[in-house]
Design a protein around this motif. Structure first.
Motif, PDB file in Angstrom:
ATOM      1  N   LEU A  37       0.737  -1.324   0.301  1.00 45.83           N
ATOM      2  CA  LEU A  37       0.070   0.200  -0.079  1.00 45.83           C
ATOM      3  C   LEU A  37       0.964   1.382  -0.054  1.00 45.83           C
ATOM      4  N   TYR A  42      -0.839   5.476   3.208  1.00 49.92           N
ATOM      5  CA  TYR A  42      -1.989   4.738   3.786  1.00 49.92           C
ATOM      6  C   TYR A  42      -1.321   3.798   4.935  1.00 49.92           C
ATOM      7  N   GLU A  84      -9.004   2.759  -1.425  1.00 46.52           N
ATOM      8  CA  GLU A  84      -7.546   2.563  -2.177  1.00 46.52           C
ATOM      9  C   GLU A  84      -7.786   1.585  -3.322  1.00 46.52           C
TER      10      GLU A  84
END
Length: 500
Positions: free
Chosen positions: A30, A34, A479
């Motif tokens: 990620l 994040y 996301e």
């Protein structure tokens, strides 16, 4: 029972027997922003090791299990490679941007195209119609050709068994009950079923059979869709966790495939040292024969007593008579961590919201799992499954209709409800109760730990934990919605909505 990449991946979802089964690409970590928003857990010292703590994007396990690594720089997709693995080897091939209407070829050798719109909202799904074979039609119903590969037939059989297992066991019980010679066995067994508590006293991890959970049938089942499991970060095995699965869908095929089988989607490879238990309704363990089936698969009751017993490791390690006679040493004590439970939070109420292309979660009033997390000091791990709601089509009656009121009445009295759903059949692609062959990608987020442990959680503590949990869930959706939910409904209908 009511249990990456930033680059585009080819869709393998279809209603027919010729949809794609291209292996899922191994994703990357990620973004740093994040990770900063959700702090990484402190890794324990010792022998425990994992190969992607630094975010290098290496494969953490086979069977489409993957860790999510940092996306490539630049906003344009298709500038990297697709990495997949199988047969103890790793393969790479160039990634290219997928365009609607493009064609692709499945591993079975059947070419498919994205030109036929799927029913409802004008959404497209690749592979809905095979190009290389003529389908027999009766009206608007398409029937499967005879030359479908045996492996795909076996996958359909495995899903058929799982979908109708409860009906099969109930029918078997009534058949035996009609034979008087079986009564001396059935009557004591019924008494045992009514009074046994092994499904809620923490014994489920001890009773379950690893051999049964590893049968080839379960790999066929998870390959039918296919089911793919991805993680955001490793979880240290010295802590306990509550995995919360969203959405419920119609039957929660993703929850069953990921958390109730072994050697299929790679949970054991991605989270070594963690023994997870999927939870279901208490009433399922009062059904003769079906109860034993669930216990061997490692399921347990979703009651508060069961959750606390599992997280505390209260299940007694059982020894055979021979071991007790010749080995006087006491059974090993459970480790202080490495235990986890999985709860499908939305329950039966959320199944009424399982509309393809949407993500509506019943969550605001579901606070019991948060209180258990505070009492047991367990991390709450959000699990978001993209594609679970796309496995069936559902007829949604209006809120004031008689059918809707009957559904809610059944839910209130029996603890479950019956959505008006349909999908495909065994030999046709338009009518039946088998799920469609559509890819399900399940992403496991970062753990949310309570700030302090408390035997009597107060409302402000629960509210604070719930706020952080929903924020993490929303981050997961934002996301990965453009990676795994590209064909969601347009506008606000296709966004994450938190209901009651």
């Amino acid at each position: 029972m009511q249990p990456h990449t930033e680059e585009d991946i080819l869709s393998s979802s279809s209603e027919d027997g010729f949809d794609l089964l291209a292996p899922a690409p191994v994703p990357k970590e990620l973004p740093k922003s994040y990770a900063a928003a959700a702090p990484e857990p402190v890794l324990p010292s010792g022998d425990w090791n994992i190969n992607d703590v630094s975010g290098d994007g290496k494969v953490g396990g086979k069977f489409y299990a993957s860790e999510i690594a940092k996306p490539p720089h630049g906003g344009r997709r298709g500038n990297g490679v697709k990495r997949y693995h199988g047969d103890d080897k790793e393969y790479k091939e160039p990634m290219s941007h997928r365009k609607t209407g493009g064609s692709s070829t499945s591993p079975d050798g059947y070419e498919t195209k994205d030109k036929t719109p799927r029913r409802g909202k004008g959404r497209l799904v690749s592979g809905d119609y095979p190009v290389s074979s003529n389908l027999t039609r009766v009206g608007s119903i398409r029937f499967a050709p005879l030359n479908i590969p045996l492996k795909r037939r076996l996958q359909t059989t495995a899903v058929l068994w799982h979908t109708f297992a409860i009906a099969i066991f109930v029918s078997l019980f009534w058949f035996l009950l009609a034979i008087p010679l079986t009564w001396p066995l059935l009557i004591p067994y019924l008494i045992y079923v009514l009074y046994s508590n092994s499904h809620r006293d923490g014994s489920s991890p001890v009773i379950r059979s690893s051999l049964f959970r590893s049968l080839p049938m379960w790999r066929l089942l998870t390959g039918y869709f296919p089911l793919n499991l991805h993680r955001s970060s490793p979880l240290p095995p010295n802590r306990n966790y509550i995995f919360t699965y969203h959405p419920h869908g119609i039957i929660s095929h993703g929850a069953f495939g990921h958390f109730c089988t072994e050697g299929t989607t790679g949970f054991e490879k991605l989270f070594p040292g963690i023994k997870n238990t999927l939870l279901t309704l208490e009433s399922n363990f009062r059904i003769p024969f079906y109860r034993e089936y669930l216990l061997k698969l490692g399921l347990a009751s979703v009651s508060r007593r069961s959750c606390e017993a599992l997280l505390r490791g209260e299940g007694k390690a059982r020894q055979s008579w021979l071991a007790k006679k010749f080995f006087k040493s006491p059974p090993p004590q459970p480790a202080p961590g490495g235990r986890a439970i999985t709860i499908v939070v939305g329950g039966a109420r959320e199944s009424l919201e399982a509309i393809p292309g949407t993500m509506k979660l019943v969550l605001k009033r579901r606070r019991g799992f948060l209180k258990i997390a505070i009492r047991e000091n367990a991390g709450v791990v959000p699990v978001l499954s993209f594609g679970e709601n796309d496995l069936y089509d559902q007829v949604v009656p209006s809120s004031n209709s008689l059918i809707r009121k009957l559904q809610m009445l059944v839910k209130k009295t029996a603890g479950f409800t019956v959505p008006l759903f349909h999908a495909r059949g065994v030999f046709n692609y338009d009518v039946g109760f088998l799920p469609y062959r559509r890819e399900v990608n399940t992403v496991i987020g970062h753990p949310i730990f309570p700030k302090q442990q408390s035997d009597s959680p107060r409302d402000p503590e629960v509210d604070e934990l719930q706020e952080r949990y929903i924020a993490e869930l929303q981050r997961l959706w934002d996301e990965w919605k453009d990676v795994f939910a590209k064909d969601r409904q347009p506008g606000e209908e296709g966004e994450l909505v938190i209901l009651e």
